[in-house]
Design a protein around this motif. Structure first.
Motif, mmCIF file in Angstrom:
data_model
loop_
_atom_site.group_PDB
_atom_site.id
_atom_site.type_symbol
_atom_site.label_atom_id
_atom_site.label_comp_id
_atom_site.label_asym_id
_atom_site.label_seq_id
_atom_site.Cartn_x
_atom_site.Cartn_y
_atom_site.Cartn_z
ATOM 1 N N ALA A 1 0.829 -1.206 0.000
ATOM 2 C CA ALA A 1 0.000 0.000 0.000
ATOM 3 C C ALA A 1 0.862 1.255 0.000
ATOM 4 O O ALA A 1 0.574 2.242 -0.706
ATOM 5 C CB ALA A 1 -0.930 -0.007 1.204
ATOM 6 N N ARG A 2 1.920 1.234 0.766
ATOM 7 C CA ARG A 2 2.806 2.403 0.817
ATOM 8 C C ARG A 2 3.520 2.595 -0.516
ATOM 9 O O ARG A 2 3.762 3.725 -0.954
ATOM 10 C CB ARG A 2 3.812 2.242 1.952
ATOM 11 C CG ARG A 2 3.161 2.193 3.327
ATOM 12 C CD ARG A 2 4.185 2.009 4.449
ATOM 13 N NE ARG A 2 3.527 1.727 5.719
ATOM 14 C CZ ARG A 2 3.009 2.646 6.516
ATOM 15 N NH1 ARG A 2 3.055 3.925 6.152
ATOM 16 N NH2 ARG A 2 2.429 2.320 7.656
ATOM 17 N N GLY A 3 3.867 1.485 -1.181
ATOM 18 C CA GLY A 3 4.489 1.596 -2.491
ATOM 19 C C GLY A 3 3.542 2.179 -3.524
ATOM 20 O O GLY A 3 3.943 3.006 -4.354
ATOM 21 N N ARG A 4 2.281 1.764 -3.487
ATOM 22 C CA ARG A 4 1.297 2.298 -4.443
ATOM 23 C C ARG A 4 1.122 3.804 -4.254
ATOM 24 O O ARG A 4 0.996 4.559 -5.221
ATOM 25 C CB ARG A 4 -0.039 1.583 -4.268
ATOM 26 C CG ARG A 4 -0.072 0.185 -4.846
ATOM 27 C CD ARG A 4 -1.489 -0.342 -4.936
ATOM 28 N NE ARG A 4 -2.101 -0.471 -3.609
ATOM 29 C CZ ARG A 4 -2.039 -1.572 -2.859
ATOM 30 N NH1 ARG A 4 -1.367 -2.622 -3.306
ATOM 31 N NH2 ARG A 4 -2.645 -1.605 -1.685
ATOM 32 N N LEU A 5 1.100 4.239 -3.006
ATOM 33 C CA LEU A 5 0.950 5.664 -2.726
ATOM 34 C C LEU A 5 2.096 6.477 -3.334
ATOM 35 O O LEU A 5 1.902 7.611 -3.793
ATOM 36 C CB LEU A 5 0.894 5.893 -1.208
ATOM 37 C CG LEU A 5 0.665 7.324 -0.734
ATOM 38 C CD1 LEU A 5 -0.741 7.799 -1.149
ATOM 39 C CD2 LEU A 5 0.834 7.423 0.773
ATOM 40 N N LYS A 6 3.275 5.860 -3.399
ATOM 41 C CA LYS A 6 4.465 6.554 -3.908
ATOM 42 C C LYS A 6 4.717 6.248 -5.386
ATOM 43 O O LYS A 6 5.725 6.680 -5.943
ATOM 44 C CB LYS A 6 5.683 6.150 -3.065
ATOM 45 C CG LYS A 6 5.572 6.575 -1.589
ATOM 46 C CD LYS A 6 6.734 6.011 -0.781
ATOM 47 C CE LYS A 6 6.710 6.528 0.661
ATOM 48 N NZ LYS A 6 5.503 6.155 1.408
ATOM 49 N N HIS A 7 3.856 5.412 -5.992
ATOM 50 C CA HIS A 7 4.000 5.051 -7.404
ATOM 51 C C HIS A 7 5.357 4.385 -7.678
ATOM 52 O O HIS A 7 6.051 4.710 -8.636
ATOM 53 C CB HIS A 7 3.818 6.282 -8.308
ATOM 54 C CG HIS A 7 2.535 6.990 -8.090
ATOM 55 N ND1 HIS A 7 1.316 6.459 -8.452
ATOM 56 C CD2 HIS A 7 2.263 8.188 -7.499
ATOM 57 C CE1 HIS A 7 0.343 7.298 -8.129
ATOM 58 N NE2 HIS A 7 0.877 8.356 -7.543
ATOM 59 N N GLN A 8 5.713 3.442 -6.808
ATOM 60 C CA GLN A 8 6.978 2.720 -6.978
ATOM 61 C C GLN A 8 6.884 1.406 -6.212
ATOM 62 O O GLN A 8 5.969 1.208 -5.409
ATOM 63 C CB GLN A 8 8.143 3.539 -6.435
ATOM 64 C CG GLN A 8 8.037 3.843 -4.937
ATOM 65 C CD GLN A 8 9.040 4.872 -4.461
ATOM 66 O OE1 GLN A 8 9.361 5.826 -5.181
ATOM 67 N NE2 GLN A 8 9.532 4.706 -3.248
ATOM 68 N N LYS A 9 7.819 0.520 -6.481
ATOM 69 C CA LYS A 9 7.907 -0.724 -5.739
ATOM 70 C C LYS A 9 9.061 -0.602 -4.738
ATOM 71 O O LYS A 9 10.170 -0.232 -5.123
ATOM 72 C CB LYS A 9 8.141 -1.912 -6.677
ATOM 73 C CG LYS A 9 6.936 -2.220 -7.546
ATOM 74 C CD LYS A 9 7.180 -3.440 -8.414
ATOM 75 C CE LYS A 9 5.936 -3.740 -9.276
ATOM 76 N NZ LYS A 9 6.158 -4.885 -10.175
ATOM 77 N N PRO A 10 8.833 -0.902 -3.469
ATOM 78 C CA PRO A 10 9.909 -0.819 -2.479
ATOM 79 C C PRO A 10 11.115 -1.642 -2.931
ATOM 80 O O PRO A 10 10.972 -2.797 -3.345
ATOM 81 C CB PRO A 10 9.271 -1.401 -1.219
ATOM 82 C CG PRO A 10 7.800 -1.168 -1.399
ATOM 83 C CD PRO A 10 7.553 -1.331 -2.862
ATOM 84 N N THR A 11 12.284 -1.044 -2.852
ATOM 85 C CA THR A 11 13.494 -1.657 -3.402
ATOM 86 C C THR A 11 14.699 -1.247 -2.562
ATOM 87 O O THR A 11 14.762 -0.116 -2.077
ATOM 88 C CB THR A 11 13.731 -1.210 -4.858
ATOM 89 O OG1 THR A 11 12.553 -1.495 -5.625
ATOM 90 C CG2 THR A 11 14.914 -1.919 -5.479
ATOM 91 N N VAL A 12 15.658 -2.154 -2.415
ATOM 92 C CA VAL A 12 16.943 -1.833 -1.796
ATOM 93 C C VAL A 12 18.027 -1.976 -2.860
ATOM 94 O O VAL A 12 18.221 -3.061 -3.424
ATOM 95 C CB VAL A 12 17.252 -2.756 -0.600
ATOM 96 C CG1 VAL A 12 18.677 -2.520 -0.092
ATOM 97 C CG2 VAL A 12 16.250 -2.527 0.522
#
Length: 630
Positions: free
Chosen positions: A446-457
């Motif tokens: 959900a947080r990734g969708r809000l930021k228009h990105q996929k969480p990544t390291v």
């Protein structure tokens, strides 16, 4: 008389007698092999051809002049005979009319401590030899400590080579007093001290006229009469499953060695990890069906119900179940030249189960001379420590003091497959089962969708001066310009804050990366694209960071710059200071760098500009769909 002239009655008596497993240990050249050879020879348990061969070998390899060198009977390896030391563990079986024996002759040299621990792991009694001319040595104390940790409670203190001190009673008494003072903190039930000369046979099988002041038993008499403690077949039933046999859909059998206890047809059993219950339907040893089986027997059993059982599971008694946990405290005997590093990932093998493991906290290291508990960050080869371990998944355990089978384990190096430690479980860390992940209504996706990105390291690794921070900064700037939510963790900056207490030893480097990996994981949980710029020299720690994240979320970026170019750049003057000896443990100089084996992105700073390299990383993220909302 040799064993070939035993009466049928004596042979039958030996066959029905119980078996004592014992080992000989102590420092190098204290006479362990000689003692076993003398014991077998004087007990007339050697065939005539064995005696003849021993006499020939003594002339060729012996160290006893014209006399028989009894050590050659068990020092079977050519390398041992040439060096005059025992390297491997030599096992011998022999029997007298009163008892059967399996003896393990273990090496005394410090570098073969792992072999000694192997021999002690199944023994009921230990013969600890001491050279009367030298007294207690560090290796003597180390072996006594290991014997205690491995659960041996009966010890014979064999003060050997008494002939070299004139069979002096005061010398014997002093050595016994020294050992008893040292062993007060060890959990020995009984210490039986015997003065002897293995080479001369004094007090080995017959009482010696040279020690009229000694009133105790001779060695063989003690071995024949000592009470053996609780046997494995009196403990609760435990059987690690080594193989699931399914030749067709009508048969499903579970094979393994009965580690402890006994099992009978009809007994209720439980799969330790899942808690599923059933009853034993059949027991087979080879092709023969039995109504029961005991510890030490390899069996195949079937269950009355269709229960999910796999290799590595443990079948246990329903009314005496082990703990199932993913964290416990244990004693460790470190066996590898590469020292133990808390935080590094290893494999742990317990029974038939192999799981990922990590030493989370080294509580103390034991001083083998004083048994003091000293603070330590690492364990060196042959050192003994007490540590907390965390596993990748729960396993069934018992304290080693209660069950040797489910209480013992080994640690294995993930890359070399070498056994690096033997462990004895002390107790479960109960907090392991009391802490659970809290379910969050707003999750990572959900947080990734809000930021228009996929969480990544994005994990940048390379030598100091390779340009990884430069490239990472440019990538950070480009992503920010696109409206992406990022954060950068830089090695130097982190050491000003959360990692300011860490130095640059191997142990501190491992802990440095462990902390950063956990921070990066939390930031990824917040939906961010996290840029991590660290030398991170060890492959195992980068792999540890990767395992914290879901598949595809960890991207390893190798900034590959030859060390010669890093030296030329040397923006902070670190290489010059390291060359001058002002900086210790500097990566690439006196501390190794392990290049990534299969990075997702491999950059060469020699061929392209930092700007172009950053563009390549952004393009990679686009191609992988990391810059689009989920």
């Amino acid at each position: 008389m040799n064993i070939g002239t035993f009466s049928l009655e004596a042979v039958a008596a030996a066959a029905s007698a119980d078996t004592l497993r014992f080992l000989t240990c102590g420092s190098v050249d204290d006479g362990k092999s000689t003692l076993i050879g003398r014991l077998l020879y004087d007990s007339q348990l050697l065939m005539e051809d064995q005696v003849a061969e021993l006499e020939r070998d003594s002339l060729k390899h012996g160290t006893a002049g014209d006399d028989i060198d009894f050590a050659l009977l068990v020092d079977g390896l050519e390398a041992e005979r040439e060096q005059g030391i025992t390297i491997d563990v030599a096992y011998r079986f022999f029997a007298t009319p009163r008892r059967r024996f399996i003896v393990a002759d273990t090496p005394g040299h410090e570098q073969y401590t792992r072999n000694m621990a192997t021999g002690a792991s199944t023994a009921d009694l230990a013969i600890l030899l001491v050279d009367a001319t030298k007294g207690l040595l560090t290796q003597t104390r180390r072996h006594a400590l290991i014997v205690s940790l491995l659960g041996i409670r009966e010890v014979v203190l064999a003060v050997n080579k008494m002939d070299l001190v004139g069979f002096d009673e005061a010398t014997f008494d002093d050595i016994v007093a020294d050992f008893e003072a040292f062993a007060r903190q060890l959990e020995f039930r009984r210490i039986t001290a015997i003065p002897m000369s293995a080479r001369g046979g004094d007090n080995v099988t017959l009482r010696s006229a040279n020690t009229p002041w000694y009133r105790g038993p001779v060695l063989l008499e003690h071995l024949e009469t000592v009470e053996i403690g609780a046997r494995a077949d009196s403990e609760p039933f435990r059987m690690p499953v080594q193989w699931v046999c399914r030749p067709d859909r009508t048969f499903r059998g579970f094979s393994g060695l009965v580690g402890s206890g006994r099992a009978s047809v009809g007994d209720p059993v439980v799969v330790a990890r899942s808690g599923r219950e059933s009853r034993i339907a059949r027991i087979m040893i080879g092709a023969e069906e039995r109504d029961h089986a005991v510890a030490g027997q390899s069996i195949m059993l079937t269950l009355a119900d269709e229960v999910d059982v796999s290799r590595g599971d443990v079948l246990v008694a329903k009314d005496a179940r082990p703990e199932v946990t993913d964290q416990f405290a244990a004693h460790l005997i470190w066996m590898d030249e590469q020292h133990l590093l808390p935080g590094r990932q290893y494999l742990l093998k317990n029974g038939g189960k192999v799981v990922a493991a990590q030493v989370t906290d080294l509580k103390h290291r034991l001083d083998v001379n004083s048994l003091e508990q000293n603070a330590a960050k690492v364990l060196e080869m042959n050192e003994v420590g007490f540590a907390n371990l965390a596993l990748g998944e729960p396993i069934a355990i018992d304290p080693y003091a209660e069950n040797r089978e489910t209480g013992a384990f080994i640690l294995i190096d993930r890359f070399t497959n070498a056994t690096v430690a033997a462990g004895m479980i002390a107790h479960s860390l109960r907090r392991a089962s009391n802490i659970h992940w809290q379910a969050l209504e707003v999750d990572k996706a959900a947080r990734g969708r809000l930021k228009h990105q996929k969480p990544t390291v994005l994990w940048f690794t390379g030598l100091s001066g390779s340009g990884k921070s430069t490239v990472a900064n440019i990538v950070d700037r480009k992503l920010y310009a696109r409206g992406r939510h990022t954060y950068m963790l830089d090695g130097d900056n982190i050491r000003h804050g959360i990692n300011r207490d860490l130095g640059f030893t191997d142990a501190d480097r491992v802990e440095n990366i462990r902390r950063v990996a956990e921070i990066a994981r939390l930031m990824a949980d917040a939906g961010l694209i996290v840029l991590v710029s660290f030398i991170s020299p060890f492959q195992s720690e980068r792999d540890m960071a990767r395992r914290l994240l879901p598949e595809g979320e960890f991207i390893e970026i190798f900034v590959d710059t030859p060390i010669e170019i890093c030296r030329e750049r040397d923006p902070k003057g670190l290489y010059a200071r390291a060359d001058a000896g002002e900086i210790k443990n500097f990566t690439g100089i006196d501390s190794p760098y392990e290049a990534p084996e299969a990075p997702e992105v491999h950059l060469s700073t020699v061929d392209e500009t930092p700007e172009a390299l950053a563009d390549r990383i952004v393009a990679f993220l686009e191609a992988e769909g990391r810059l689009a909302g989920i």
